[in-house]
Write an enzyme that holds these catalytic residues in place. Structure first.
Site, short mmCIF file in Angstrom:
data_model
loop_
_atom_site.label_atom_id
_atom_site.label_comp_id
_atom_site.label_asym_id
_atom_site.label_seq_id
_atom_site.Cartn_x
_atom_site.Cartn_y
_atom_site.Cartn_z
N TYR A 1 -1.87 -0.61 10.45
CA TYR A 1 -2.19 -1.09 9.09
C TYR A 1 -0.97 -0.75 8.17
O TYR A 1 -0.47 -1.35 7.62
CB TYR A 1 -3.50 -0.21 8.73
CG TYR A 1 -3.43 -0.50 7.02
CD1 TYR A 1 -3.84 -1.74 6.41
CD2 TYR A 1 -3.21 0.44 6.06
CE1 TYR A 1 -3.73 -1.96 4.98
CE2 TYR A 1 -3.32 0.24 4.81
CZ TYR A 1 -3.78 -0.98 4.29
OH TYR A 1 -3.92 -0.86 2.90
N SER B 1 1.11 -1.11 0.15
CA SER B 1 0.19 -0.04 0.16
C SER B 1 0.86 1.25 0.03
O SER B 1 1.97 1.29 0.33
CB SER B 1 -0.81 0.05 1.23
OG SER B 1 -1.62 1.27 1.49
#
Length: 254
Positions: free
Chosen positions: A152, A139
């Protein structure tokens, strides 16, 4: 039809679903995994009209289940050339001190441990192929910090660094490794992150023209389709409407 198989984790939605459909359109036999059995069955029924499909209900966090899945693959599906490590999630978007420890553990267990479980089990098979690809979904959060990303972002930073280190070990083996790092994409990702709050998820993408699952599937297919002597080390992609902002500055007040 290709003689090489593609294995996709988290194939029941988002990038995994779009990738499964695209590889099937190009004639690749598929192994698709996910936790939602009904969706797996439906996708298998859909794509079996195009290519051979083997589906396995799987929680990648369960190392024993992953090992059994690989050990019991039908012989016709054992020539895996492409591994798409897509299974992953984010939970919560508030500050760290408000976060659920259970959510933190779930993100680590899925994004880190799950990806490691699958990769470790498949390395012996992948190393036997003359050309193979491991495509790990990281990501932009692996490279850029933002409030509420905490675990995350940390878990996706692991994915990016693990990909680079794995690439070092596999250099010369014929196995390519890529860290694919998407920015804002409209999938079920935010709906999961916001614990099913559809309005909050919709508002996040309002007026943005975000990346779509098919966009990422196209990129995944392109990476896997490169000539054997080409490795895409990492690829960060954002929608045109997304970019970096100023550093956060907290000012003292009188």
């Amino acid at each position: 039809m290709s003689t090489s198989t593609v294995l996709i984790t988290g194939a029941t939605s988002g990038f995994g679903l779009a990738s499964a459909r695209l590889f099937a359109e190009h004639g690749y036999p598929l192994i698709i995994t996910g936790r939602r059995v009904d969706r797996l069955q439906k996708l298998s029924d859909e794509l079996s009209a195009l290519v051979p499909v083997h589906y396995v209900p799987l929680d990648v966090r369960d190392a024993q289940a992953v090992s059994e899945m690989v050990a019991t693959l039908p012989e016709s599906f054992r020539n895996i050339e492409v591994l798409v490590n897509n299974a992953g999630l984010a939970l919560g978007s508030g500050p760290a001190w408000e976060a659920s420890l259970e959510d933190w553990h779930t993100m680590i267990d899925t994004n880190v441990t799950g990806l490691v479980n699958v990769t470790h089990c498949l390395l012996p098979i992948l190393r036997q192929q003359p050309k193979a690809s491991i495509i790990n979904l990281a990501s932009v959060a692996s490279n850029w910090s933002y409030p509420g990303s905490h675990v995350y972002g940390g878990s996706k930073a692991f994915v990016a660094q693990f990909s680079r280190n794995l690439r070092c070990d596999l250099a010369g083996s014929g196995v390519r490794v890529t860290s694919l790092e998407p920015g804002m994409c409209e999938t079920e990702f935010s709906l999961v992150r916001f614990k099913g709050d559809q309005e909050k998820s919709d508002n996040l993408y309002k007026g943005v023209n975000p990346i779509r699952p098919d966009d990422i599937a196209d990129i995944i297919f392109w990476i896997a389709s490169q000539p054997a002597h080409i490795n895409i080390n990492s690829l960060e992609v954002m929608p045109t409407s997304q970019a970096w902002d100023n550093f956060k500055v907290v000012r003292e007040t009188d």
